[in-house]
Scaffold this motif. Structure first.
Motif, mmCIF file in Angstrom:
data_model
loop_
_atom_site.group_PDB
_atom_site.id
_atom_site.type_symbol
_atom_site.label_atom_id
_atom_site.label_comp_id
_atom_site.label_asym_id
_atom_site.label_seq_id
_atom_site.Cartn_x
_atom_site.Cartn_y
_atom_site.Cartn_z
ATOM 1 N N GLU A 199 0.852 -1.184 0.000
ATOM 2 C CA GLU A 199 0.000 0.000 0.000
ATOM 3 C C GLU A 199 0.896 1.245 0.000
ATOM 4 O O GLU A 199 2.094 1.156 0.302
ATOM 5 C CB GLU A 199 -0.915 0.011 1.238
ATOM 6 N N PRO A 200 0.354 2.413 -0.333
ATOM 7 C CA PRO A 200 1.173 3.642 -0.394
ATOM 8 C C PRO A 200 1.581 4.144 0.989
ATOM 9 O O PRO A 200 1.105 5.172 1.469
ATOM 10 C CB PRO A 200 0.255 4.639 -1.111
ATOM 11 N N LEU A 201 2.472 3.395 1.618
ATOM 12 C CA LEU A 201 2.942 3.735 2.960
ATOM 13 C C LEU A 201 4.414 4.147 2.953
ATOM 14 O O LEU A 201 5.018 4.304 4.011
ATOM 15 C CB LEU A 201 2.762 2.529 3.895
ATOM 16 N N GLY A 202 4.982 4.303 1.752
ATOM 17 C CA GLY A 202 6.401 4.620 1.647
ATOM 18 C C GLY A 202 6.677 6.099 1.478
ATOM 19 O O GLY A 202 5.828 6.954 1.740
ATOM 20 N N LYS A 203 7.899 6.397 0.999
ATOM 21 C CA LYS A 203 8.336 7.783 0.855
ATOM 22 C C LYS A 203 8.782 8.131 -0.561
ATOM 23 O O LYS A 203 9.019 9.302 -0.854
ATOM 24 C CB LYS A 203 9.495 8.065 1.816
ATOM 25 N N ASN A 204 8.932 7.132 -1.438
ATOM 26 C CA ASN A 204 9.451 7.427 -2.768
ATOM 27 C C ASN A 204 8.931 6.420 -3.787
ATOM 28 O O ASN A 204 8.067 5.592 -3.480
ATOM 29 C CB ASN A 204 10.985 7.437 -2.750
ATOM 30 N N ASP A 205 9.488 6.494 -4.999
ATOM 31 C CA ASP A 205 9.101 5.585 -6.080
ATOM 32 C C ASP A 205 10.252 4.654 -6.455
ATOM 33 O O ASP A 205 10.343 4.192 -7.588
ATOM 34 C CB ASP A 205 8.656 6.381 -7.307
ATOM 35 N N CYS A 216 8.713 1.344 -8.829
ATOM 36 C CA CYS A 216 7.425 1.184 -8.155
ATOM 37 C C CYS A 216 6.665 2.498 -8.258
ATOM 38 O O CYS A 216 7.216 3.514 -8.686
ATOM 39 C CB CYS A 216 7.593 0.763 -6.692
ATOM 40 N N GLN A 217 5.413 2.490 -7.849
ATOM 41 C CA GLN A 217 4.618 3.701 -7.875
ATOM 42 C C GLN A 217 5.077 4.662 -6.775
ATOM 43 O O GLN A 217 5.694 4.261 -5.788
ATOM 44 C CB GLN A 217 3.138 3.370 -7.670
ATOM 45 N N ALA A 218 4.750 5.924 -6.965
ATOM 46 C CA ALA A 218 5.086 6.932 -5.959
ATOM 47 C C ALA A 218 4.436 6.581 -4.625
ATOM 48 O O ALA A 218 3.295 6.109 -4.581
ATOM 49 C CB ALA A 218 4.628 8.310 -6.427
#
Length: 244
Positions: A199-205, A216-218
């Motif tokens: 899930e979109p829980l990161g900081k970058n792409d 990966c996705q943003a």
């Protein structure tokens, strides 16, 4: 306008000048003579006291009067908090001349000459064996850094690209994803694990500072230390973020 005496011992005024574009807020004693006041203004506007012409403006920027009696007290004029005193320079200096620090002659010293000085900070650090001049402490720090790097390398060697994983960073909830990168990076020392979260829980792409390490996705990508990564059978979980 009638000139009257005011009882407050000090007054806060704005100082402007024909030599620069900014204003300074200053507090002065009303008991100063105009001659003494001009001497104090030298440090504010950079104009010689003998070349100053002073004008008094109200808080509404309305002209009140000239401060032209050298032996008169500042408090004998209608100067109140919030007023502005404008300094007109007659020395021949140009507007902005004292704002351009690139024109100021700077003192420079070579590294060799600086090393010879006994009154410098560098000399003090050397004599006291502090900071980078403490060889024993530096050697210990380098040994500890090497040990940490070797430990990270061992941990990273047990993690393979493509493995499912769970990331448990201190102070954060567990996050699941797929290992996309293992190794050294340009953005920081040590071994890092690049993870593509479910899930979109990161900081970058997957890229940092313009260099791409994986795709990966943003907001789905992140880099974490090997010590917080556990590989295993971690199926994807639905956090419901797509519904928010």
């Amino acid at each position: 306008m009638e000139v009257t005496g005011l009882s407050a011992p000090t007054v806060t005024v704005f100082i402007s000048s024909s030599l620069n574009s900014f204003r300074s807020e200053k507090r002065y004693s009303r008991s100063l003579t105009i001659a003494e006041f001009k001497c104090k203004l030298e440090l504010v506007v950079g104009s010689p006291a003998s070349c100053m012409e002073l004008e008094l403006y109200g808080a509404d920027d309305k002209f009140y009067s000239k401060l032209d009696q050298e032996d008169a007290l500042l408090g004998s004029y209608p100067v109140d908090d919030g007023c502005r005193i404008h300094v007109i320079d007659h020395s021949g200096a140009r507007l902005g001349e004292y704002e351009d620090v690139s024109k100021v002659e700077k003192y420079q010293i070579s590294q060799e000459a600086y090393d010879q000085r006994q009154d410098s900070v560098r000399s003090f650090l050397k004599r006291s064996k502090l900071g980078r001049y403490n060889e024993e402490e530096r050697a210990q720090q380098e040994a500890e850094a090497t040990q940490r790097l070797n430990e990270e390398k061992t941990q990273a060697s047990a993690i393979s690209v493509g493995s499912r994983c769970e990331v448990r960073a201190p102070g954060q909830p567990p996050r699941r994803g797929t290992v996309m990168y293992v190794g050294l990076t340009d953005f920081k020392r040590g071994y890092w694990i690049g993870v593509r979260y479910d899930e979109p829980l990161g900081k970058n792409d997957g890229s940092v500072n313009g260099k791409r390490y994986f795709e990966c996705q943003a907001k789905y990508g992140a880099f974490v230390k090997p010590s917080v990564v556990t590989v295993g059978d971690f199926p994807e979980e639905d956090y419901g973020l797509d519904e928010m």
